[in-house]
Design a protein around this motif. Sequence first.
Motif, mmCIF file in Angstrom:
data_model
loop_
_atom_site.group_PDB
_atom_site.id
_atom_site.type_symbol
_atom_site.label_atom_id
_atom_site.label_comp_id
_atom_site.label_asym_id
_atom_site.label_seq_id
_atom_site.Cartn_x
_atom_site.Cartn_y
_atom_site.Cartn_z
ATOM 1 N N SER A 32 -9.174 10.817 12.849
ATOM 2 C CA SER A 32 -10.519 10.435 12.421
ATOM 3 C C SER A 32 -11.257 9.725 13.557
ATOM 4 O O SER A 32 -10.706 8.843 14.208
ATOM 5 C CB SER A 32 -10.438 9.516 11.207
ATOM 6 N N PRO A 33 -12.507 10.099 13.805
ATOM 7 C CA PRO A 33 -13.253 9.444 14.895
ATOM 8 C C PRO A 33 -13.825 8.082 14.492
ATOM 9 O O PRO A 33 -14.317 7.353 15.332
ATOM 10 C CB PRO A 33 -14.382 10.435 15.176
ATOM 11 N N THR A 34 -13.747 7.732 13.235
ATOM 12 C CA THR A 34 -14.309 6.472 12.775
ATOM 13 C C THR A 34 -13.239 5.378 12.783
ATOM 14 O O THR A 34 -12.115 5.587 13.213
ATOM 15 C CB THR A 34 -14.877 6.633 11.349
ATOM 16 N N LYS A 35 -13.626 4.211 12.265
ATOM 17 C CA LYS A 35 -12.708 3.080 12.251
ATOM 18 C C LYS A 35 -11.599 3.230 11.210
ATOM 19 O O LYS A 35 -10.658 2.446 11.204
ATOM 20 C CB LYS A 35 -13.475 1.788 11.969
ATOM 21 N N ILE A 36 -11.694 4.243 10.369
ATOM 22 C CA ILE A 36 -10.656 4.465 9.357
ATOM 23 C C ILE A 36 -9.353 4.930 10.008
ATOM 24 O O ILE A 36 -8.303 4.910 9.374
ATOM 25 C CB ILE A 36 -11.154 5.467 8.290
ATOM 26 N N ALA A 37 -9.399 5.297 11.271
ATOM 27 C CA ALA A 37 -8.188 5.714 11.981
ATOM 28 C C ALA A 37 -7.200 4.565 12.112
ATOM 29 O O ALA A 37 -6.002 4.794 12.258
ATOM 30 C CB ALA A 37 -8.552 6.255 13.366
ATOM 31 N N SER A 38 -7.675 3.329 12.049
ATOM 32 C CA SER A 38 -6.762 2.187 12.125
ATOM 33 C C SER A 38 -6.000 1.986 10.825
ATOM 34 O O SER A 38 -5.114 1.134 10.756
ATOM 35 C CB SER A 38 -7.533 0.915 12.468
ATOM 36 N N LEU A 39 -6.316 2.752 9.800
ATOM 37 C CA LEU A 39 -5.609 2.659 8.528
ATOM 38 C C LEU A 39 -4.193 3.224 8.640
ATOM 39 O O LEU A 39 -3.300 2.792 7.918
ATOM 40 C CB LEU A 39 -6.390 3.405 7.446
ATOM 41 N N GLY A 40 -3.972 4.145 9.572
ATOM 42 C CA GLY A 40 -2.642 4.735 9.771
ATOM 43 C C GLY A 40 -1.605 3.713 10.206
ATOM 44 O O GLY A 40 -0.587 3.521 9.530
ATOM 45 N N PRO A 41 -1.824 3.030 11.343
ATOM 46 C CA PRO A 41 -0.861 1.995 11.743
ATOM 47 C C PRO A 41 -0.757 0.859 10.734
ATOM 48 O O PRO A 41 0.309 0.274 10.559
ATOM 49 C CB PRO A 41 -1.420 1.487 13.074
ATOM 50 N N LEU A 42 -1.844 0.569 10.043
ATOM 51 C CA LEU A 42 -1.814 -0.469 9.020
ATOM 52 C C LEU A 42 -0.894 -0.058 7.865
ATOM 53 O O LEU A 42 -0.163 -0.886 7.322
ATOM 54 C CB LEU A 42 -3.221 -0.751 8.511
ATOM 55 N N SER A 43 -0.913 1.226 7.513
ATOM 56 C CA SER A 43 -0.035 1.694 6.435
ATOM 57 C C SER A 43 1.436 1.606 6.855
ATOM 58 O O SER A 43 2.298 1.303 6.019
ATOM 59 C CB SER A 43 -0.388 3.124 6.039
ATOM 60 N N ILE A 44 1.726 1.839 8.130
ATOM 61 C CA ILE A 44 3.100 1.700 8.620
ATOM 62 C C ILE A 44 3.537 0.241 8.540
ATOM 63 O O ILE A 44 4.659 -0.072 8.140
ATOM 64 C CB ILE A 44 3.222 2.240 10.055
ATOM 65 N N LEU A 45 2.634 -0.684 8.904
ATOM 66 C CA LEU A 45 2.963 -2.109 8.817
ATOM 67 C C LEU A 45 3.201 -2.537 7.372
ATOM 68 O O LEU A 45 4.109 -3.323 7.090
ATOM 69 C CB LEU A 45 1.847 -2.947 9.439
ATOM 70 N N VAL A 46 2.404 -2.009 6.454
ATOM 71 C CA VAL A 46 2.605 -2.318 5.032
ATOM 72 C C VAL A 46 3.946 -1.754 4.562
ATOM 73 O O VAL A 46 4.671 -2.414 3.801
ATOM 74 C CB VAL A 46 1.435 -1.779 4.189
ATOM 75 N N ALA A 47 4.301 -0.563 5.025
ATOM 76 C CA ALA A 47 5.590 0.027 4.639
ATOM 77 C C ALA A 47 6.749 -0.806 5.184
ATOM 78 O O ALA A 47 7.758 -1.000 4.492
ATOM 79 C CB ALA A 47 5.683 1.465 5.144
ATOM 80 N N VAL A 48 6.614 -1.314 6.388
ATOM 81 C CA VAL A 48 7.650 -2.181 6.953
ATOM 82 C C VAL A 48 7.770 -3.457 6.129
ATOM 83 O O VAL A 48 8.878 -3.907 5.805
ATOM 84 C CB VAL A 48 7.343 -2.504 8.436
ATOM 85 N N LEU A 49 6.626 -4.040 5.768
ATOM 86 C CA LEU A 49 6.633 -5.267 4.970
ATOM 87 C C LEU A 49 7.275 -5.028 3.603
ATOM 88 O O LEU A 49 8.119 -5.822 3.155
ATOM 89 C CB LEU A 49 5.214 -5.799 4.810
ATOM 90 N N VAL A 50 6.923 -3.948 2.940
ATOM 91 C CA VAL A 50 7.503 -3.631 1.627
ATOM 92 C C VAL A 50 9.002 -3.370 1.763
ATOM 93 O O VAL A 50 9.803 -3.819 0.927
ATOM 94 C CB VAL A 50 6.781 -2.426 0.990
ATOM 95 N N SER A 51 9.408 -2.683 2.830
ATOM 96 C CA SER A 51 10.830 -2.413 3.044
ATOM 97 C C SER A 51 11.612 -3.705 3.243
ATOM 98 O O SER A 51 12.684 -3.885 2.672
ATOM 99 C CB SER A 51 11.026 -1.505 4.261
ATOM 100 N N VAL A 52 11.063 -4.611 4.050
ATOM 101 C CA VAL A 52 11.751 -5.889 4.284
ATOM 102 C C VAL A 52 11.857 -6.682 2.996
ATOM 103 O O VAL A 52 12.911 -7.257 2.691
ATOM 104 C CB VAL A 52 11.012 -6.688 5.384
#
Length: 117
Positions: A32-52
């Motif tokens: 995505s060319p917009t700022k919504i592209a930062s949602l991808g790494p944010l979702s990985i961080l949330v998945a790491v947090l939920v996993s921990v």
Amino acid sequence: MANLVFGVGIGVFILALVWVLALIVCITFSRSPTKIASLGPLSILVAVLVSVILIVIPREVKEKSPEEESVVYDYSIVYRSSLIAVMALFVVIGLVLYLVSHAMEPVLAKPLRKFVR
């Protein structure tokens, strides 16, 4: 032992679901060319947090001795404390957003008279 699916617990399936959803979001928004592209790494961080969090939650021991059965532990204080910490974090975030958007809004001077030309 009633909560087993294909020989593994339900927690493995919850972790797999969380990671699959995080990877789908990451791949979907990566181009995505917009700022919504930062949602991808944010979702990985949330998945790491939920996993921990899911890994750290204490599990029940399969076999208990008679002495351990008579001892009652109250684990709800951990969940209550973490809930209070999350609520305090959101209160601080809300106060900062309030200060930035409302309290620190510049007040511009207005002219005393309007000149008609």
